[in-house]
Design a protein around this motif. Structure first.
Motif, PDB file in Angstrom:
ATOM      1  N   SER A  37     -36.041  15.152  93.883  1.00 27.15           N
ATOM      2  CA  SER A  37     -35.416  15.941  93.108  1.00 27.15           C
ATOM      3  C   SER A  37     -34.443  16.354  93.724  1.00 27.15           C
ATOM      4  O   SER A  37     -34.086  16.462  94.207  1.00 27.15           O
ATOM      5  CB  SER A  37     -36.536  16.983  92.911  1.00 27.15           C
ATOM      6  OG  SER A  37     -36.080  18.152  93.537  1.00 27.15           O
ATOM      7  N   PRO A  38     -33.005  15.954  92.368  1.00 27.00           N
ATOM      8  CA  PRO A  38     -32.057  16.488  92.943  1.00 27.00           C
ATOM      9  C   PRO A  38     -31.736  17.655  93.595  1.00 27.00           C
ATOM     10  O   PRO A  38     -32.130  18.517  93.195  1.00 27.00           O
ATOM     11  CB  PRO A  38     -31.032  15.812  91.833  1.00 27.00           C
ATOM     12  CG  PRO A  38     -32.166  16.047  90.872  1.00 27.00           C
ATOM     13  CD  PRO A  38     -32.969  16.372  91.384  1.00 27.00           C
ATOM     14  N   PRO A  39     -30.616  18.318  94.450  1.00 25.92           N
ATOM     15  CA  PRO A  39     -30.628  19.535  94.779  1.00 25.92           C
ATOM     16  C   PRO A  39     -29.898  20.142  93.814  1.00 25.92           C
ATOM     17  O   PRO A  39     -29.721  19.632  92.523  1.00 25.92           O
ATOM     18  CB  PRO A  39     -29.567  19.213  95.797  1.00 25.92           C
ATOM     19  CG  PRO A  39     -28.693  17.932  95.702  1.00 25.92           C
ATOM     20  CD  PRO A  39     -29.746  17.188  94.636  1.00 25.92           C
ATOM     21  N   ARG A  40     -30.604  21.884  94.198  1.00 23.68           N
ATOM     22  CA  ARG A  40     -30.592  21.976  92.966  1.00 23.68           C
ATOM     23  C   ARG A  40     -28.852  22.662  92.889  1.00 23.68           C
ATOM     24  O   ARG A  40     -27.886  23.186  93.739  1.00 23.68           O
ATOM     25  CB  ARG A  40     -31.392  24.064  92.963  1.00 23.68           C
ATOM     26  CG  ARG A  40     -32.759  23.186  93.013  1.00 23.68           C
ATOM     27  CD  ARG A  40     -33.722  24.641  92.474  1.00 23.68           C
ATOM     28  NE  ARG A  40     -35.069  23.894  92.258  1.00 23.68           N
ATOM     29  CZ  ARG A  40     -35.917  25.093  91.672  1.00 23.68           C
ATOM     30  NH1 ARG A  40     -35.702  26.292  91.916  1.00 23.68           N
ATOM     31  NH2 ARG A  40     -37.082  24.526  91.713  1.00 23.68           N
ATOM     32  N   LYS A  41     -28.458  23.138  91.570  1.00 28.23           N
ATOM     33  CA  LYS A  41     -26.661  23.738  91.376  1.00 28.23           C
ATOM     34  C   LYS A  41     -26.735  25.277  92.103  1.00 28.23           C
ATOM     35  O   LYS A  41     -27.685  25.691  91.539  1.00 28.23           O
ATOM     36  CB  LYS A  41     -26.420  22.990  90.555  1.00 28.23           C
ATOM     37  CG  LYS A  41     -25.808  21.938  90.246  1.00 28.23           C
ATOM     38  CD  LYS A  41     -25.282  21.544  89.326  1.00 28.23           C
ATOM     39  CE  LYS A  41     -25.165  19.991  88.775  1.00 28.23           C
ATOM     40  NZ  LYS A  41     -24.871  19.729  87.662  1.00 28.23           N
ATOM     41  N   ALA A  42     -26.361  26.096  92.473  1.00 26.86           N
ATOM     42  CA  ALA A  42     -25.891  27.384  92.355  1.00 26.86           C
ATOM     43  C   ALA A  42     -25.689  28.095  91.026  1.00 26.86           C
ATOM     44  O   ALA A  42     -24.830  27.919  90.198  1.00 26.86           O
ATOM     45  CB  ALA A  42     -25.448  28.259  93.330  1.00 26.86           C
ATOM     46  N   VAL A  43     -26.741  28.861  90.726  1.00 24.65           N
ATOM     47  CA  VAL A  43     -26.970  29.358  89.150  1.00 24.65           C
ATOM     48  C   VAL A  43     -25.973  30.649  89.759  1.00 24.65           C
ATOM     49  O   VAL A  43     -26.363  31.470  90.068  1.00 24.65           O
ATOM     50  CB  VAL A  43     -28.226  29.538  89.170  1.00 24.65           C
ATOM     51  CG1 VAL A  43     -28.131  30.841  87.887  1.00 24.65           C
ATOM     52  CG2 VAL A  43     -29.998  29.103  88.894  1.00 24.65           C
ATOM     53  N   VAL A  44     -24.831  30.823  88.190  1.00 31.87           N
ATOM     54  CA  VAL A  44     -23.905  32.020  88.758  1.00 31.87           C
ATOM     55  C   VAL A  44     -24.534  32.332  87.654  1.00 31.87           C
ATOM     56  O   VAL A  44     -24.386  32.514  86.613  1.00 31.87           O
ATOM     57  CB  VAL A  44     -22.281  30.774  87.919  1.00 31.87           C
ATOM     58  CG1 VAL A  44     -22.063  32.480  88.258  1.00 31.87           C
ATOM     59  CG2 VAL A  44     -22.249  30.271  89.166  1.00 31.87           C
ATOM     60  N   ARG A  45     -25.408  33.416  88.024  1.00 28.19           N
ATOM     61  CA  ARG A  45     -25.637  35.220  86.941  1.00 28.19           C
ATOM     62  C   ARG A  45     -24.559  36.499  87.020  1.00 28.19           C
ATOM     63  O   ARG A  45     -23.542  36.604  87.814  1.00 28.19           O
ATOM     64  CB  ARG A  45     -26.727  35.444  87.643  1.00 28.19           C
ATOM     65  CG  ARG A  45     -27.673  34.464  88.368  1.00 28.19           C
ATOM     66  CD  ARG A  45     -28.809  35.860  88.420  1.00 28.19           C
ATOM     67  NE  ARG A  45     -29.580  36.121  88.148  1.00 28.19           N
ATOM     68  CZ  ARG A  45     -30.389  37.153  88.184  1.00 28.19           C
ATOM     69  NH1 ARG A  45     -30.725  36.916  89.441  1.00 28.19           N
ATOM     70  NH2 ARG A  45     -30.859  37.810  87.191  1.00 28.19           N
ATOM     71  N   GLU A  46     -24.246  36.030  85.234  1.00 32.24           N
ATOM     72  CA  GLU A  46     -23.502  37.712  84.932  1.00 32.24           C
ATOM     73  C   GLU A  46     -24.067  38.817  85.304  1.00 32.24           C
ATOM     74  O   GLU A  46     -25.147  38.848  86.220  1.00 32.24           O
ATOM     75  CB  GLU A  46     -23.593  37.403  83.925  1.00 32.24           C
ATOM     76  CG  GLU A  46     -22.923  36.658  82.670  1.00 32.24           C
ATOM     77  CD  GLU A  46     -23.004  36.070  81.366  1.00 32.24           C
ATOM     78  OE1 GLU A  46     -22.842  36.711  80.694  1.00 32.24           O
ATOM     79  OE2 GLU A  46     -23.327  35.202  80.519  1.00 32.24           O
ATOM     80  N   LYS A  47     -23.134  39.531  85.585  1.00 33.21           N
ATOM     81  CA  LYS A  47     -23.267  41.117  86.400  1.00 33.21           C
ATOM     82  C   LYS A  47     -24.693  41.918  85.573  1.00 33.21           C
ATOM     83  O   LYS A  47     -23.872  41.754  83.744  1.00 33.21           O
ATOM     84  CB  LYS A  47     -21.987  41.754  86.670  1.00 33.21           C
ATOM     85  CG  LYS A  47     -22.520  42.823  87.159  1.00 33.21           C
ATOM     86  CD  LYS A  47     -21.007  43.445  87.847  1.00 33.21           C
ATOM     87  CE  LYS A  47     -20.811  45.039  88.201  1.00 33.21           C
ATOM     88  NZ  LYS A  47     -20.116  46.325  88.321  1.00 33.21           N
TER      89      LYS A  47
END
Length: 123
Positions: A37-47
């Motif tokens: 599977s392709p590498p996972r992208k960093a998930v940007v979480r809202e505060k």
């Protein structure tokens, strides 16, 4: 693999062991055709916005930090939690002296259990 009339030779034993090893497993981990599977992208979480008593505590901590005061202690946070719940119920807030542990009411040294009931006896 072996017939009862033939005697296995050391070379045929090695082949037999290798066949037995590969038959028991599913896929080999060294398989080159394995899809990845392709590498996972960093998930940007809202505060997350705090609400309720957590918001009040955070506001108080931020105010103290801005003024250079001591941070909230555990007892102060505890009183904020309790008073927030009391305010929601329409009750008067507790004072610090009201939250000090109970200084009596327990059995202490003089209160002896009279026993009786189940579990008293040899069996």
């Amino acid at each position: 693999l072996f017939s009862s009339s033939s005697v296995p030779t050391p070379g045929s034993l090695a082949v037999h062991c290798q066949v037995a090893r590969t038959m028991g497993r599913g896929r080999s981990s060294s398989s080159g055709s394995r899809s990845r599977s392709p590498p996972r992208k960093a998930v940007v979480r809202e505060k997350v916005e705090k609400v309720g008593v957590y918001k009040e505590i955070e506001d108080e901590e931020n105010r103290r930090k801005a003024c250079g005061e001591q941070p909230l202690g555990l007892a102060e946070k505890d009183s904020m939690f309790r008073n927030y719940a009391r305010k929601q119920q329409g009750l008067a807030p507790l004072q610090a002296k009201d939250m000090i542990g109970d200084k009596g009411g327990g059995k202490g040294k003089g209160g002896k259990d009279k026993g009786g009931g189940k579990g008293k006896g040899k069996w």
